[in-house]
Design a protein around this motif. Structure first.
Motif, short mmCIF file in Angstrom:
data_model
loop_
_atom_site.label_atom_id
_atom_site.label_comp_id
_atom_site.label_asym_id
_atom_site.label_seq_id
_atom_site.Cartn_x
_atom_site.Cartn_y
_atom_site.Cartn_z
N GLY A 131 -22.81 27.79 -28.28
CA GLY A 131 -21.81 27.33 -27.31
C GLY A 131 -21.84 28.13 -26.03
N LYS A 132 -22.11 29.42 -26.16
CA LYS A 132 -22.19 30.29 -24.97
C LYS A 132 -23.43 29.94 -24.14
CE LYS A 132 -19.57 34.09 -26.94
NZ LYS A 132 -18.43 34.10 -26.07
N PHE A 133 -24.55 29.66 -24.81
CA PHE A 133 -25.77 29.26 -24.09
C PHE A 133 -25.54 27.93 -23.37
CE2 PHE A 133 -28.17 31.79 -27.46
CZ PHE A 133 -28.29 32.91 -26.64
N LYS A 134 -24.87 27.01 -24.06
CA LYS A 134 -24.55 25.71 -23.46
C LYS A 134 -23.72 25.90 -22.21
CE LYS A 134 -20.89 23.89 -24.27
NZ LYS A 134 -19.60 23.73 -23.54
N THR A 135 -22.71 26.74 -22.31
CA THR A 135 -21.83 26.97 -21.16
C THR A 135 -22.60 27.58 -20.00
OG1 THR A 135 -19.91 27.22 -22.59
CG2 THR A 135 -19.74 28.18 -20.40
N ALA A 136 -23.45 28.54 -20.27
CA ALA A 136 -24.24 29.19 -19.20
C ALA A 136 -25.14 28.18 -18.50
CB ALA A 136 -25.06 30.34 -19.78
N ALA A 137 -25.87 27.36 -19.27
CA ALA A 137 -26.75 26.35 -18.67
C ALA A 137 -25.94 25.36 -17.85
CB ALA A 137 -27.55 25.63 -19.75
N GLN A 138 -24.81 24.95 -18.39
CA GLN A 138 -23.94 23.97 -17.73
C GLN A 138 -23.39 24.52 -16.41
OE1 GLN A 138 -21.07 21.82 -20.40
NE2 GLN A 138 -19.72 23.31 -19.45
N MET A 139 -22.91 25.76 -16.41
CA MET A 139 -22.33 26.36 -15.21
C MET A 139 -23.38 26.53 -14.11
SD MET A 139 -19.18 26.58 -15.75
CE MET A 139 -17.90 26.84 -16.94
N VAL A 140 -24.56 27.00 -14.48
CA VAL A 140 -25.62 27.18 -13.48
C VAL A 140 -26.06 25.82 -12.94
CG1 VAL A 140 -27.99 27.99 -13.09
CG2 VAL A 140 -26.40 29.38 -14.43
N ALA A 141 -26.19 24.83 -13.82
CA ALA A 141 -26.58 23.49 -13.38
C ALA A 141 -25.56 22.92 -12.40
CB ALA A 141 -26.72 22.56 -14.59
N ILE A 142 -24.29 23.02 -12.74
CA ILE A 142 -23.25 22.48 -11.85
C ILE A 142 -23.27 23.21 -10.52
CG2 ILE A 142 -20.74 22.28 -11.52
CD1 ILE A 142 -20.56 21.71 -14.57
N PHE A 143 -23.39 24.53 -10.55
CA PHE A 143 -23.45 25.31 -9.31
C PHE A 143 -24.59 24.83 -8.43
CE2 PHE A 143 -25.24 28.89 -6.93
CZ PHE A 143 -24.15 29.22 -6.14
N LEU A 144 -25.78 24.69 -9.00
CA LEU A 144 -26.94 24.24 -8.21
C LEU A 144 -26.73 22.83 -7.65
CD1 LEU A 144 -29.91 25.57 -10.37
CD2 LEU A 144 -29.12 26.44 -8.15
N LEU A 145 -26.18 21.95 -8.46
CA LEU A 145 -25.98 20.57 -8.01
C LEU A 145 -24.90 20.48 -6.94
CD1 LEU A 145 -26.44 18.78 -11.43
CD2 LEU A 145 -27.99 18.71 -9.46
N LEU A 146 -23.97 21.41 -6.94
CA LEU A 146 -22.96 21.44 -5.88
C LEU A 146 -23.57 21.89 -4.55
CD1 LEU A 146 -19.94 22.95 -7.82
CD2 LEU A 146 -20.10 20.63 -6.87
N LEU A 147 -24.62 22.67 -4.63
CA LEU A 147 -25.27 23.18 -3.41
C LEU A 147 -26.04 22.10 -2.65
CD1 LEU A 147 -26.78 26.61 -4.46
CD2 LEU A 147 -24.83 26.19 -2.95
N THR A 148 -26.46 21.08 -3.34
CA THR A 148 -27.34 20.09 -2.73
C THR A 148 -26.63 18.75 -2.60
OG1 THR A 148 -29.51 19.06 -2.93
CG2 THR A 148 -28.31 19.39 -4.97
N ASN A 156 -34.90 17.30 -3.65
CA ASN A 156 -35.30 18.66 -3.32
C ASN A 156 -35.32 19.50 -4.60
OD1 ASN A 156 -32.69 19.83 -3.83
ND2 ASN A 156 -32.01 19.04 -1.85
N TRP A 157 -35.91 20.67 -4.52
CA TRP A 157 -36.12 21.48 -5.72
C TRP A 157 -34.81 21.93 -6.35
CZ3 TRP A 157 -34.55 26.49 -6.39
CH2 TRP A 157 -34.15 27.19 -5.25
N ILE A 158 -33.76 22.14 -5.56
CA ILE A 158 -32.48 22.55 -6.14
C ILE A 158 -31.91 21.41 -6.98
CG2 ILE A 158 -30.11 23.26 -5.64
CD1 ILE A 158 -31.14 24.62 -3.12
N TRP A 159 -31.99 20.19 -6.48
CA TRP A 159 -31.51 19.02 -7.22
C TRP A 159 -32.30 18.86 -8.52
CZ3 TRP A 159 -33.59 14.42 -8.92
CH2 TRP A 159 -32.67 13.45 -9.35
N VAL A 160 -33.62 19.00 -8.44
CA VAL A 160 -34.47 18.85 -9.62
C VAL A 160 -34.14 19.94 -10.65
CG1 VAL A 160 -36.86 18.97 -10.47
CG2 VAL A 160 -36.34 17.70 -8.38
#
Length: 190
Positions: A131-148, A156-160
């Protein structure tokens, strides 16, 4: 209701949600630079994600855990993630299927934990490493997708990268849900 710094950090996370949401609906005449909006939204989300880790750490370190904090913290987390996913889908930055998997799992596991708590067996579905790994992947993914912004012609590479991490988060989401369901089934068999 106890008041301490960990609970105040959790409330801060809940208060960030409307600010974060409003950013997406600001008229272009107010802020023409949509990249600035993306960076601000990502910054607010990152601050909220950091308080998620920090409030739990402080509560344990200062021995300020409480039943109210144990209730409020996951509510704040799920609200933050659900709102972010809905906004990402609405702006075309990620896929609705990803949001449905993650939000569906959160509702399922929350209901399972509530049911297990009523039976006095909440510890059998306590947070596990998966669950902790899931949360980490999810938070980083959302952060990156918010940037683009949503890709128009060529992603672009951030979206991918953000969507690859979102796919990984979905796989971990299903895996962790199956893990928690398996733990609950063991309890029912006893």
């Amino acid at each position: 209701m106890p008041w301490n710094i960990p609970i105040l950090l959790t409330w801060l996370r809940i208060l960030i949600i409307p600010v974060f949401t409003i950013l997406f609906y600001l008229p272009s005449s107010w802020v023409a630079d949509r990249d600035l909006i993306n960076w601000l939204a990502a910054g607010f989300f990152a601050a909220a994600a950091i308080t998620d880790w920090f409030d739990g750490y402080l509560a344990r370190k200062w021995n300020q855990t409480s039943n109210f904090g144990a209730f409020l913290d996951p509510v704040a987390d799920k609200l933050m993630v659900a709102v972010a996913l809905i906004l990402l889908v609405a702006t075309g930055r990620t896929y609705a299927l990803f949001a449905m998997i993650i939000i569906g799992r959160e509702i399922t596991i929350s209901a399972l934990r509530e049911w297990m708590a009523q039976m006095g067996k909440r510890s059998s579905v306590a947070v596990a490493k998966i669950g902790k790994f899931k949360t980490a992947a999810q938070m980083v993914a959302i952060f990156l997708l918010l940037l683009t912004s949503a890709p128009t012609l060529a992603p672009n590479w951030i979206w991918v990268l953000g969507n690859i991490l979102m796919l990984l988060a979905c796989i971990l989401t299903v895996w962790s849900m199956l893990y928690y369901l398996k733990m609950a089934v063991k309890e029912f068999k006893q």
